[in-house]
Design an enzyme around this catalytic site. Structure first.
Site, PDB file in Angstrom:
ATOM      1  N   LYS A  37       0.829  -1.218   0.000  1.00  0.00           N
ATOM      2  CA  LYS A  37       0.000   0.000   0.000  1.00  0.00           C
ATOM      3  C   LYS A  37       0.857   1.260   0.000  1.00  0.00           C
ATOM      4  O   LYS A  37       0.594   2.189  -0.748  1.00  0.00           O
ATOM      5  CB  LYS A  37      -0.882   0.070   1.261  1.00  0.00           C
ATOM      6  CG  LYS A  37      -1.919  -1.017   1.371  1.00  0.00           C
ATOM      7  CD  LYS A  37      -2.864  -0.774   2.548  1.00  0.00           C
ATOM      8  CE  LYS A  37      -2.183  -0.708   3.900  1.00  0.00           C
ATOM      9  NZ  LYS A  37      -1.605  -1.985   4.355  1.00  0.00           N
ATOM     10  N   ARG A  40      -8.992   1.222   9.292  1.00  0.00           N
ATOM     11  CA  ARG A  40      -8.583  -0.151   9.579  1.00  0.00           C
ATOM     12  C   ARG A  40      -9.635  -0.882  10.391  1.00  0.00           C
ATOM     13  O   ARG A  40      -9.457  -2.053  10.702  1.00  0.00           O
ATOM     14  CB  ARG A  40      -7.293  -0.126  10.374  1.00  0.00           C
ATOM     15  CG  ARG A  40      -6.054  -0.435   9.516  1.00  0.00           C
ATOM     16  CD  ARG A  40      -4.883  -0.268  10.434  1.00  0.00           C
ATOM     17  NE  ARG A  40      -3.723  -1.008  10.081  1.00  0.00           N
ATOM     18  CZ  ARG A  40      -2.644  -0.474   9.529  1.00  0.00           C
ATOM     19  NH1 ARG A  40      -2.643   0.770   9.136  1.00  0.00           N
ATOM     20  NH2 ARG A  40      -1.579  -1.201   9.327  1.00  0.00           N
ATOM     21  N   ARG A  58      11.957  -6.375   4.776  1.00  0.00           N
ATOM     22  CA  ARG A  58      11.679  -4.943   4.698  1.00  0.00           C
ATOM     23  C   ARG A  58      12.658  -4.142   5.559  1.00  0.00           C
ATOM     24  O   ARG A  58      12.976  -4.530   6.672  1.00  0.00           O
ATOM     25  CB  ARG A  58      10.251  -4.719   5.186  1.00  0.00           C
ATOM     26  CG  ARG A  58       9.573  -3.568   4.540  1.00  0.00           C
ATOM     27  CD  ARG A  58       8.132  -3.849   4.329  1.00  0.00           C
ATOM     28  NE  ARG A  58       7.380  -3.559   5.541  1.00  0.00           N
ATOM     29  CZ  ARG A  58       6.126  -3.119   5.511  1.00  0.00           C
ATOM     30  NH1 ARG A  58       5.506  -2.940   4.354  1.00  0.00           N
ATOM     31  NH2 ARG A  58       5.481  -2.894   6.630  1.00  0.00           N
ATOM     32  N   ARG A 116      11.832  -2.205  11.073  1.00  0.00           N
ATOM     33  CA  ARG A 116      10.787  -1.713  11.965  1.00  0.00           C
ATOM     34  C   ARG A 116      10.500  -2.761  13.032  1.00  0.00           C
ATOM     35  O   ARG A 116      10.413  -3.946  12.725  1.00  0.00           O
ATOM     36  CB  ARG A 116       9.512  -1.453  11.151  1.00  0.00           C
ATOM     37  CG  ARG A 116       9.389  -0.035  10.701  1.00  0.00           C
ATOM     38  CD  ARG A 116       8.311   0.150   9.680  1.00  0.00           C
ATOM     39  NE  ARG A 116       7.012  -0.387  10.077  1.00  0.00           N
ATOM     40  CZ  ARG A 116       5.928  -0.279   9.323  1.00  0.00           C
ATOM     41  NH1 ARG A 116       5.993   0.337   8.147  1.00  0.00           N
ATOM     42  NH2 ARG A 116       4.802  -0.802   9.708  1.00  0.00           N
ATOM     43  N   ARG A 139       0.044  -9.052  13.393  1.00  0.00           N
ATOM     44  CA  ARG A 139      -0.553  -8.006  12.553  1.00  0.00           C
ATOM     45  C   ARG A 139      -1.475  -8.613  11.498  1.00  0.00           C
ATOM     46  O   ARG A 139      -2.504  -8.044  11.165  1.00  0.00           O
ATOM     47  CB  ARG A 139       0.538  -7.165  11.878  1.00  0.00           C
ATOM     48  CG  ARG A 139       1.318  -6.327  12.879  1.00  0.00           C
ATOM     49  CD  ARG A 139       2.503  -5.679  12.243  1.00  0.00           C
ATOM     50  NE  ARG A 139       2.138  -4.565  11.386  1.00  0.00           N
ATOM     51  CZ  ARG A 139       2.947  -4.027  10.493  1.00  0.00           C
ATOM     52  NH1 ARG A 139       4.167  -4.494  10.337  1.00  0.00           N
ATOM     53  NH2 ARG A 139       2.551  -3.016   9.760  1.00  0.00           N
TER      54      ARG A 139
HETATM   55  P1  AMP Z   1       1.358   0.699   9.016  1.00  0.00           P
HETATM   56  O1  AMP Z   1       2.632   1.395   8.719  1.00  0.00           O
HETATM   57  O2  AMP Z   1       0.177   1.268   8.265  1.00  0.00           O
HETATM   58  O3  AMP Z   1       1.431  -0.790   8.881  1.00  0.00           O
HETATM   59  O4  AMP Z   1       1.020   0.997  10.564  1.00  0.00           O
HETATM   60  C1  AMP Z   1       1.895   0.612  11.591  1.00  0.00           C
HETATM   61  C2  AMP Z   1       1.137   0.481  12.908  1.00  0.00           C
HETATM   62  O5  AMP Z   1       0.530   1.742  13.256  1.00  0.00           O
HETATM   63  C3  AMP Z   1      -0.018  -0.512  12.903  1.00  0.00           C
HETATM   64  O6  AMP Z   1       0.400  -1.837  13.162  1.00  0.00           O
HETATM   65  C4  AMP Z   1      -0.900   0.038  14.013  1.00  0.00           C
HETATM   66  O7  AMP Z   1      -0.380  -0.297  15.294  1.00  0.00           O
HETATM   67  C5  AMP Z   1      -0.757   1.528  13.828  1.00  0.00           C
HETATM   68  N1  AMP Z   1      -1.771   2.071  12.898  1.00  0.00           N
HETATM   69  C6  AMP Z   1      -1.569   2.630  11.668  1.00  0.00           C
HETATM   70  N2  AMP Z   1      -2.727   3.016  11.120  1.00  0.00           N
HETATM   71  C7  AMP Z   1      -3.688   2.707  12.026  1.00  0.00           C
HETATM   72  C8  AMP Z   1      -5.094   2.844  12.044  1.00  0.00           C
HETATM   73  N3  AMP Z   1      -5.776   3.386  11.013  1.00  0.00           N
HETATM   74  N4  AMP Z   1      -5.762   2.407  13.154  1.00  0.00           N
HETATM   75  C9  AMP Z   1      -5.120   1.880  14.197  1.00  0.00           C
HETATM   76  N5  AMP Z   1      -3.798   1.699  14.245  1.00  0.00           N
HETATM   77  C10 AMP Z   1      -3.079   2.109  13.175  1.00  0.00           C
END
Ligand code: AMP
Length: 208
Positions: A13, A88, A123, A156, A167
């Site tokens: 994404k 989400r 990654r 990360r 996740r």
């Molecule tokens: P991402 O980089 O989008 O995978 O986000 C990394 C982490 O941030 C996720 O595993 C969540 O802990 C948190 N996170 C990001 N976006 C959201 C969201 N819309 N709602 C809740 N937690 C989020």
């Protein structure tokens, strides 16, 4: 053009949001990036976020919604935006429904879980500019070093194997129901194609 990119963590994404953002001249908004920025400041709120992200759990809806609301008020969102990683949960989608923003399309980038696990293990990211790389699919020019900042890349915390499985479980349970929720606006794109092919597929969908 107001777009949502759905897909499991590691489906691509972020990569595609950056490409489509450049192609259409609208900002890509990643709640994950906003949350990581807040964590970097070390503020109490940031520390609270870290306890969720490190465990592979979602940050509570009301906190993420507040962050996004702030971001959407910035002038660059007037022409449109790409939401990468938001909503989400159904609750977050309902927040968008209650604004006057009308989402045009929802792009679901699909990749099977086994592939996701493999991808996320490789990654890497630059702790300074946040650019992402992959040891196999998107190598930096110099191994382990950011092309732009010339500093060592990091993994990360939430890309570590045990967190990745968590996740994915969270994705299937809390985020996948959005595929049905947005079925009238949905376009499914095969996330196992090359990044260029996926970008072309998305641009095709948006032209239709
Ligand atoms: P991402 O980089 O989008 O995978 O986000 C990394 C982490 O941030 C996720 O595993 C969540 O802990 C948190 N996170 C990001 N976006 C959201 C969201 N819309 N709602 C809740 N937690 C989020």
């Amino acid at each position: 053009m107001k777009l949502i990119f759905l897909g499991a963590p590691g489906a691509g994404k972020g990569t595609q949001a950056a490409r489509i953002s450049a192609a259409l001249g609208i900002p890509a908004i990643s709640t994950g990036d906003i949350i990581r920025e807040a964590i970097k400041t070390g503020s109490p709120l940031g520390q609270q976020f870290k306890s969720y992200t490190d465990a592979g759990k979602l940050v509570p809806d009301e906190l993420v919604v507040a962050l996004l609301q702030d971001r959407l008020e910035k002038p660059d969102c007037q022409k449109g935006f790409i939401l990468d990683g938001f909503p989400r949960t159904i609750e977050q989608a309902k927040f968008l429904d209650n604004t006057d923003l009308v989402i045009d399309r929802v792009i679901d980038i699909e990749v099977a879980d086994e592939k996701i696990v493999k991808r996320m293990g490789g990654r890497r990211f630059c702790p300074q500019c946040q650019k992402t790389y992959h040891v196999e699919y998107s190598k930096p020019k110099k191994e382990g070093i950011c092309d732009t900042c010339n500093i060592p890349l990091s993994i990360r915390e939430d890309d570590k194997p045990e967190t990745v499985l968590n996740r994915l479980e969270v994705y299937h349970r809390q985020t996948e129901p959005l595929v049905e929720y947005y079925k009238d606006k949905l376009a499914v794109v095969d996330g196992t194609r090359t990044p260029d092919e996926i970008t072309d597929l998305i641009l095709e969908v948006l032209k239709a």
